[in-house]
Design an enzyme around this catalytic site. Structure first.
Site, mmCIF file in Angstrom:
data_model
loop_
_atom_site.group_PDB
_atom_site.id
_atom_site.type_symbol
_atom_site.label_atom_id
_atom_site.label_comp_id
_atom_site.label_asym_id
_atom_site.label_seq_id
_atom_site.Cartn_x
_atom_site.Cartn_y
_atom_site.Cartn_z
ATOM 1 N N LYS A 198 -1.286 6.434 20.477
ATOM 2 C CA LYS A 198 0.035 6.098 19.935
ATOM 3 C C LYS A 198 0.166 6.629 18.517
ATOM 4 O O LYS A 198 -0.512 6.155 17.600
ATOM 5 C CB LYS A 198 0.271 4.588 19.913
ATOM 6 C CG LYS A 198 1.755 4.305 19.610
ATOM 7 C CD LYS A 198 2.017 2.931 19.093
ATOM 8 C CE LYS A 198 1.915 2.808 17.609
ATOM 9 N NZ LYS A 198 2.972 3.470 16.835
ATOM 10 N N GLY A 250 -5.232 2.811 9.839
ATOM 11 C CA GLY A 250 -3.984 2.279 9.282
ATOM 12 C C GLY A 250 -4.288 1.213 8.262
ATOM 13 O O GLY A 250 -5.340 1.239 7.616
ATOM 14 N N GLY A 255 -5.379 -3.786 10.885
ATOM 15 C CA GLY A 255 -6.774 -3.688 11.338
ATOM 16 C C GLY A 255 -7.353 -5.059 11.636
ATOM 17 O O GLY A 255 -8.061 -5.250 12.629
ATOM 18 N N GLU A 272 -10.558 2.299 10.701
ATOM 19 C CA GLU A 272 -10.562 3.021 9.423
ATOM 20 C C GLU A 272 -9.339 2.538 8.673
ATOM 21 O O GLU A 272 -8.217 2.843 9.055
ATOM 22 C CB GLU A 272 -10.537 4.530 9.699
ATOM 23 C CG GLU A 272 -10.990 5.345 8.508
ATOM 24 C CD GLU A 272 -9.817 5.843 7.714
ATOM 25 O OE1 GLU A 272 -9.458 5.143 6.740
ATOM 26 O OE2 GLU A 272 -9.257 6.894 8.054
ATOM 27 N N CYS A 306 -5.665 7.375 2.474
ATOM 28 C CA CYS A 306 -6.434 6.122 2.414
ATOM 29 C C CYS A 306 -7.574 6.229 1.411
ATOM 30 O O CYS A 306 -7.948 5.240 0.795
ATOM 31 C CB CYS A 306 -6.946 5.744 3.795
ATOM 32 S SG CYS A 306 -7.713 7.106 4.664
ATOM 33 N N GLU A 403 -3.464 -1.379 -2.512
ATOM 34 C CA GLU A 403 -3.226 0.007 -2.116
ATOM 35 C C GLU A 403 -1.726 0.296 -2.272
ATOM 36 O O GLU A 403 -0.905 -0.338 -1.612
ATOM 37 C CB GLU A 403 -3.645 0.179 -0.651
ATOM 38 C CG GLU A 403 -3.655 1.598 -0.179
ATOM 39 C CD GLU A 403 -4.195 1.746 1.242
ATOM 40 O OE1 GLU A 403 -3.845 0.921 2.115
ATOM 41 O OE2 GLU A 403 -4.945 2.694 1.483
HETATM 42 P P1 NDP Z 1 0.230 0.191 9.864
HETATM 43 O O1 NDP Z 1 -1.171 -0.229 9.778
HETATM 44 O O2 NDP Z 1 1.260 -0.816 10.223
HETATM 45 O O3 NDP Z 1 0.394 1.385 10.918
HETATM 46 C C1 NDP Z 1 -0.651 2.136 11.480
HETATM 47 C C2 NDP Z 1 -0.421 2.310 12.970
HETATM 48 O O4 NDP Z 1 -0.558 1.067 13.654
HETATM 49 C C3 NDP Z 1 0.974 2.794 13.331
HETATM 50 O O5 NDP Z 1 0.900 3.627 14.465
HETATM 51 C C4 NDP Z 1 1.682 1.494 13.640
HETATM 52 O O6 NDP Z 1 2.841 1.669 14.377
HETATM 53 C C5 NDP Z 1 0.618 0.755 14.390
HETATM 54 N N1 NDP Z 1 0.761 -0.689 14.442
HETATM 55 C C6 NDP Z 1 1.519 -1.503 13.658
HETATM 56 N N2 NDP Z 1 1.337 -2.794 14.004
HETATM 57 C C7 NDP Z 1 0.438 -2.801 15.016
HETATM 58 C C8 NDP Z 1 -0.178 -3.842 15.801
HETATM 59 N N3 NDP Z 1 0.085 -5.126 15.592
HETATM 60 N N4 NDP Z 1 -1.053 -3.493 16.765
HETATM 61 C C9 NDP Z 1 -1.372 -2.198 16.966
HETATM 62 N N5 NDP Z 1 -0.816 -1.182 16.275
HETATM 63 C C10 NDP Z 1 0.070 -1.468 15.298
HETATM 64 O O7 NDP Z 1 0.637 0.885 8.539
HETATM 65 P P2 NDP Z 1 2.141 1.119 8.006
HETATM 66 O O8 NDP Z 1 2.591 2.400 8.526
HETATM 67 O O9 NDP Z 1 3.018 -0.045 8.288
HETATM 68 O O10 NDP Z 1 1.892 1.195 6.473
HETATM 69 C C11 NDP Z 1 1.731 -0.016 5.731
HETATM 70 C C12 NDP Z 1 0.712 0.162 4.642
HETATM 71 O O11 NDP Z 1 -0.551 0.415 5.219
HETATM 72 C C13 NDP Z 1 0.966 1.358 3.750
HETATM 73 O O12 NDP Z 1 1.836 1.055 2.735
HETATM 74 C C14 NDP Z 1 -0.409 1.670 3.269
HETATM 75 O O13 NDP Z 1 -0.707 0.877 2.156
HETATM 76 C C15 NDP Z 1 -1.284 1.288 4.429
HETATM 77 N N6 NDP Z 1 -1.689 2.424 5.258
HETATM 78 C C16 NDP Z 1 -2.969 2.827 5.179
HETATM 79 C C17 NDP Z 1 -3.388 3.896 5.922
HETATM 80 C C18 NDP Z 1 -4.783 4.364 5.844
HETATM 81 O O14 NDP Z 1 -5.108 5.403 6.380
HETATM 82 N N7 NDP Z 1 -5.646 3.630 5.197
HETATM 83 C C19 NDP Z 1 -2.491 4.648 6.785
HETATM 84 C C20 NDP Z 1 -1.161 4.116 6.851
HETATM 85 C C21 NDP Z 1 -0.804 3.052 6.090
HETATM 86 P P3 NDP Z 1 4.215 1.931 13.535
HETATM 87 O O15 NDP Z 1 4.070 3.252 12.918
HETATM 88 O O16 NDP Z 1 5.262 1.968 14.508
HETATM 89 O O17 NDP Z 1 4.325 0.809 12.581
#
Ligand code: NDP
Length: 491
Positions: A198, A250, A255, A272, A306, A403
């Site tokens: 996804k 994410g 996580g 991660e 990240c 972050e």
């Molecule tokens: P998320 O952790 O929400 O998104 C990462 C992925 O998980 C996306 O594909 C998201 O879908 C999906 N997702 C969201 N909720 C769930 C769930 N309950 N179960 C399974 N999958 C889920 O990050 P965001 O995009 O909302 O960003 C929020 C904050 O997270 C950012 O501001 C940043 O600080 C941090 N972040 C950190 C990352 C890293 O690599 N360390 C990467 C991205 C974000 P969808 O896109 O539709 O929400």
């Protein structure tokens, strides 16, 4: 209109003519189904959402919002492909498919780079020179492992050669859409697993183009399935009973939810998550080189990284000099049209992310830190934030702990190496760190003390498929990349 980098007083600035990359190389369909069992099919629920170009707010395409029924269909297709084809195929045969995918990615690299830039907002220079080549390199690298798993040091004489786990459910973020896809899919396939992936809601297009690449490579149907959607779709995938392995990149918040969902099940999981990396500059560091590393550490990919070096720890005796040079360098950064090859800092990925960056930056100011950005004319449409540095930051400030995931740097100072280590490790995260010093012995000492999965020395944000990547503490567990990256995908 997009500014062409009028970010500086004219005496400091090179004048560049616009150098726009052509969009004509990409062919974006008006709507996309989900990719299941080797073909694009309509979603069961009939719902869709729009993906936009964050630099212009232009709608790029309608994308299917996959329901739990779509996820179920995709997992079933992955299970069939696993049982009938992929797990039975020799590693040598699997590697041929991975090599083929890697070569097609190279052949279509310009298309992938332009599409990534349009859907994500990142500068074309980075999509072209970093995201796409490293994504292809992951497929090449893991193609090489597919027939050598017995020699990866993962098995004993009693256990026999490593066996695949089954179906992997993979959820990825929006900051490096194609690269994260490659980090997830390449090792999974090399080890004989099938996948349902996804992509993030705001950046689904390169994953959908990757689905076309799988078709072009004649990958057996069901080996790779792509379900688009938002958090609910990710949740359904993670919770699906027939998923054997969950791989997630994410936020730490999501996580933790995923860790709870899979707790007590047979599912294997790698996470991660977020980071708040310290980039540590000692007084004997090559200063100009360090300044380049600081800039790359926090302004690369608009700081949506990240492992970004978002906390600069600089030795007090050189702090003023480093800051002066840093500000001068920041004044030359060109913010604007991501498709212009001269652009250094592109658009923020979404309105939500922009709001979060603004909020935390305002908090930084309210808490008393000094805020500075170069003069910067931002485009009228789209989501933009100027490169920003906060000085006088203390460890208690939220901008030093949370972050921000944007082009915002917090600067702290230290006097001794021990103080640098203490401050660097004073974080719930532990993904990466950088050390800038002339002394090899100090680098090794620091690397031993720092609780971070990756420590860069006199460089920053270097990625290579042969090198494992992952975190300590709330930055997650498991490693991706390198030989270690195979461990998460075999029994
Ligand atoms: P998320 O952790 O929400 O998104 C990462 C992925 O998980 C996306 O594909 C998201 O879908 C999906 N997702 C969201 N909720 C769930 C769930 N309950 N179960 C399974 N999958 C889920 O990050 P965001 O995009 O909302 O960003 C929020 C904050 O997270 C950012 O501001 C940043 O600080 C941090 N972040 C950190 C990352 C890293 O690599 N360390 C990467 C991205 C974000 P969808 O896109 O539709 O929400």
């Amino acid at each position: 209109m997009v500014s062409t980098g009028s970010t500086t007083p004219s005496e400091n600035r090179f004048e560049y003519a616009p150098a726009p990359e052509s969009r004509s190389v990409v062919d974006i369909r008006s709507s996309y189904g989900v990719f299941v069992d080797g073909e694009f099919v309509d979603g069961v629920g009939g719902r869709s959402f729009k993906t936009i170009n964050p630099a212009t707010e232009e709608v790029l395409a309608e994308v299917t919002e996959a329901t739990p029924a779509d996820v179920d269909r995709a997992v079933q297709a992955a299970r069939r492909a696993y049982a009938r084809v992929w797990s039975r195929m020799s590693g040598r045969e699997r590697s041929k498919y991975l090599f083929r995918i890697a070569r097609i990615m190279q052949e279509r690299s310009r298309e992938l780079a332009v599409l990534e830039s349009i859907d994500n907002g990142k500068p074309i220079r980075e999509a072209r020179d970093v995201d796409v080549p490293i994504a292809a390199a992951h497929f090449f690298y893991y193609a090489g492992w597919a027939d050598k798993l017995e020699y990866a040091g993962l098995s004993t004489a009693q256990s026999g050669p490593p066996q695949p786990l089954g179906v992997a459910g993979q959820v990825i973020p929006w900051n490096f859409p194609l690269l994260m896809l490659a980090w997830k899919i390449a090792p999974a396939l090399a080890c004989g697993n099938t996948v349902v992936l996804k992509p993030a809601e705001t950046t689904p297009l390169t994953a959908l183009l990757f689905a076309e690449i799988c078709q072009q490579a004649d990958l057996p149907p069901g080996v790779v399935n792509i379900v688009t959607g938002a958090g609910e779709t990710g949740r359904a995938l993670v919770a699906h009973d027939d998923v054997d392995k969950v791989a997630f990149t994410g936020s730490t918040e999501v996580g933790k939810l995923i860790a709870k969902t899979v707790a007590g099940t047979r599912k294997r999981v790698t996470l991660e998550l977020g980071g708040k990396a310290a980039n540590i500059v000692f007084d004997d560091a090559p200063v100009d080189q360090a300044v380049e590393g600081i800039v790359n550490g926090i302004f690369f990919n608009q700081g949506h990284v990240c492992c970004a070096g978002s906390r600069l720890l600089v030795q007090e005796s050189v702090a003023e000099d480093v800051l002066d040079r840093l500000k001068r360098r920041m004044s030359t950064l060109r913010v604007g049209d991501p498709l212009d090859k001269n652009t250094d800092v592109g658009a923020i990925n979404s309105a939500e992310q922009l709001a979060k960056i603004k909020e935390l930056s305002d908090v930084g100011e309210a808490e008393g830190a000094g805020r500075w950005s170069p003069p910067c004319e931002l485009p009228a449409h789209g989501f933009w934030f100027p490169p920003t540095v906060f000085t006088g930051v203390t460890q208690a400030h939220r901008i030093a702990r949370e972050e921000i995931f944007g082009p915002v740097l917090s600067v702290l100072t230290f006097r001794t190496p021990a103080e640098a280590v203490e401050k660097a490790n004073n974080s719930p995260y532990g993904l990466s760190a950088g050390v800038w010093t002339d002394k090899g012995s100090r680098i090794l000492w620091m690397a031993n003390q720092l609780r971070a999965g990756v420590v860069w020395a006199n460089t920053f944000n270097k990625f290579d498929p042969t090198s494992p990547f992952g975190g300590y503490k709330e930055s997650g567990y498991g490693r991706e990349g390198g030989r270690h990256g195979l461990e998460g995908y075999v029994r």
